[in-house]
Design a protein around this motif. Structure first.
Motif, mmCIF file in Angstrom:
data_model
loop_
_atom_site.group_PDB
_atom_site.id
_atom_site.type_symbol
_atom_site.label_atom_id
_atom_site.label_comp_id
_atom_site.label_asym_id
_atom_site.label_seq_id
_atom_site.Cartn_x
_atom_site.Cartn_y
_atom_site.Cartn_z
ATOM 1 N N THR A 1 36.752 37.672 33.683
ATOM 2 C CA THR A 1 35.863 36.515 33.548
ATOM 3 C C THR A 1 36.107 35.801 32.220
ATOM 4 O OG1 THR A 1 34.070 37.950 32.762
ATOM 5 C CG2 THR A 1 34.057 37.374 35.096
ATOM 6 N N ARG A 2 36.370 36.565 31.169
ATOM 7 C CA ARG A 2 36.684 35.937 29.874
ATOM 8 C C ARG A 2 38.005 35.174 29.921
ATOM 9 N NH1 ARG A 2 35.055 40.894 27.686
ATOM 10 N NH2 ARG A 2 37.213 41.472 27.354
ATOM 11 N N ASN A 3 38.955 35.654 30.731
ATOM 12 C CA ASN A 3 40.287 35.038 30.820
ATOM 13 C C ASN A 3 40.396 34.013 31.943
ATOM 14 O OD1 ASN A 3 41.152 36.647 28.703
ATOM 15 N ND2 ASN A 3 41.973 38.234 30.047
ATOM 16 N N GLY A 4 39.274 33.582 32.502
ATOM 17 C CA GLY A 4 39.318 32.596 33.566
ATOM 18 C C GLY A 4 39.924 33.114 34.860
ATOM 19 N N TRP A 5 39.720 34.390 35.137
ATOM 20 C CA TRP A 5 40.210 35.051 36.352
ATOM 21 C C TRP A 5 41.731 35.087 36.415
ATOM 22 C CZ3 TRP A 5 37.108 38.171 38.904
ATOM 23 C CH2 TRP A 5 35.734 37.980 38.728
ATOM 24 N N ILE A 6 42.335 35.248 35.246
ATOM 25 C CA ILE A 6 43.782 35.450 35.139
ATOM 26 C C ILE A 6 43.994 36.877 34.647
ATOM 27 C CG2 ILE A 6 45.915 34.708 34.004
ATOM 28 C CD1 ILE A 6 44.722 32.635 35.967
ATOM 29 N N ASN A 7 44.887 37.607 35.313
ATOM 30 C CA ASN A 7 45.109 38.999 34.934
ATOM 31 C C ASN A 7 46.114 39.110 33.787
ATOM 32 O OD1 ASN A 7 47.700 38.816 36.079
ATOM 33 N ND2 ASN A 7 47.077 39.819 37.978
ATOM 34 N N ALA A 8 46.393 40.319 33.372
ATOM 35 C CA ALA A 8 47.274 40.557 32.225
ATOM 36 C C ALA A 8 48.690 40.041 32.466
ATOM 37 C CB ALA A 8 47.318 42.045 31.890
ATOM 38 N N ALA A 9 49.109 39.957 33.715
ATOM 39 C CA ALA A 9 50.449 39.450 34.046
ATOM 40 C C ALA A 9 50.488 37.928 34.107
ATOM 41 C CB ALA A 9 50.911 40.033 35.382
ATOM 42 N N GLY A 10 49.325 37.295 33.903
ATOM 43 C CA GLY A 10 49.267 35.837 33.928
ATOM 44 C C GLY A 10 49.051 35.246 35.316
ATOM 45 N N ARG B 1 39.352 37.902 43.986
ATOM 46 C CA ARG B 1 38.369 37.248 43.122
ATOM 47 C C ARG B 1 37.082 36.939 43.881
ATOM 48 N NH1 ARG B 1 39.105 31.575 39.744
ATOM 49 N NH2 ARG B 1 36.907 31.361 39.201
ATOM 50 N N ASP B 2 37.191 36.502 45.132
ATOM 51 C CA ASP B 2 36.004 36.156 45.906
ATOM 52 C C ASP B 2 35.039 37.335 46.008
ATOM 53 O OD1 ASP B 2 37.975 37.437 47.531
ATOM 54 O OD2 ASP B 2 37.082 36.611 49.359
ATOM 55 N N LEU B 3 35.568 38.501 46.303
ATOM 56 C CA LEU B 3 34.723 39.693 46.425
ATOM 57 C C LEU B 3 34.202 40.150 45.065
ATOM 58 C CD1 LEU B 3 36.790 41.725 49.039
ATOM 59 C CD2 LEU B 3 34.779 40.290 49.451
ATOM 60 N N LEU B 4 35.024 40.045 44.058
ATOM 61 C CA LEU B 4 34.609 40.465 42.715
ATOM 62 C C LEU B 4 33.492 39.579 42.173
ATOM 63 C CD1 LEU B 4 38.156 41.237 41.370
ATOM 64 C CD2 LEU B 4 36.293 42.892 41.634
ATOM 65 N N GLU C 1 46.648 34.815 39.007
ATOM 66 C CA GLU C 1 45.276 34.763 39.519
ATOM 67 C C GLU C 1 44.866 36.169 39.971
ATOM 68 O OE1 GLU C 1 41.691 32.916 41.051
ATOM 69 O OE2 GLU C 1 43.292 31.934 39.914
ATOM 70 N N VAL C 2 43.655 36.570 39.655
ATOM 71 C CA VAL C 2 43.151 37.889 40.029
ATOM 72 C C VAL C 2 43.009 37.963 41.546
ATOM 73 C CG1 VAL C 2 41.155 39.427 39.894
ATOM 74 C CG2 VAL C 2 41.990 38.274 37.843
ATOM 75 N N VAL C 3 43.563 39.019 42.125
ATOM 76 C CA VAL C 3 43.459 39.263 43.559
ATOM 77 C C VAL C 3 42.024 39.686 43.876
ATOM 78 C CG1 VAL C 3 44.323 40.694 45.458
ATOM 79 C CG2 VAL C 3 45.880 39.935 43.661
#
Length: 162
Positions: A104-113, A119-122, A115-117
């Motif tokens: 959430t702090r990174n705008g839903w971007i993971n460490a690899a840069g 995201r809708d459920l999370l 989009e977080v898989v």
């Protein structure tokens, strides 16, 4: 007064992520005497995105959070809640206890840069989690598969009848 809820969850998928895959989630309250009450199950949608084990595990967490909120509404009192959700999925537990805050702090971007898989459920789980944290404590606890057999059986049964 403290009202304790212990909820065991499990999610599963057959044909993980492939066309025709089926997935389900289960959640069951554990009673004070160590037995389980009624179990609730939910089938995963078969379309886009296709069911996966990770989506099933997160859906089980969402189901448990929804059930805890429903149970709270039915109580004739306003207790302080102590909710523990148990899962044999390290992915689901780590999502809810570690990674979600970073994402959430990174705008839903993971460490690899990327989009977080899932995201809708999370985001759905996070919103429900926030509501429960307003009235008590929330803990997510990893347990071994051996200690999660009841939720596993319920989840498998839900997939069997699809």
């Amino acid at each position: 007064m403290v009202y304790i809820m212990e909820i065991h969850t499990d999610g599963g998928c057959r044909g993980n992520g492939r066309p025709g895959a089926i997935g389900a989630a289960a959640a069951a309250f554990k009673k004070r005497n160590g037995t389980y009450g009624k179990a609730w199950t939910r089938s995963l949608p078969r379309d886009d995105p296709p069911p996966t084990n990770q989506r099933a595990e997160l859906t089980a967490i969402i189901l448990a959070l929804e059930l805890a909120l429903e149970k709270l509404e039915k109580l004739n009192m306003n207790p302080y809640l102590d909710v523990k959700i148990y899962s044999d999925s390290r992915y689901a537990i780590d999502c809810m206890t570690i990674w979600i805050y970073k994402w959430t702090r990174n705008g839903w971007i993971n460490a690899a840069g990327n989009e977080v898989v899932n995201r809708d459920l999370l985001e759905e789980a996070s919103d429900l989690d926030d509501k429960l944290k307003e009235v008590g404590d929330m803990d997510y606890v990893w347990i071994s598969r051996e200690k999660n057999q009841y939720a596993d059986r319920c989840c498998n049964y839900a997939m069997d009848i699809q």
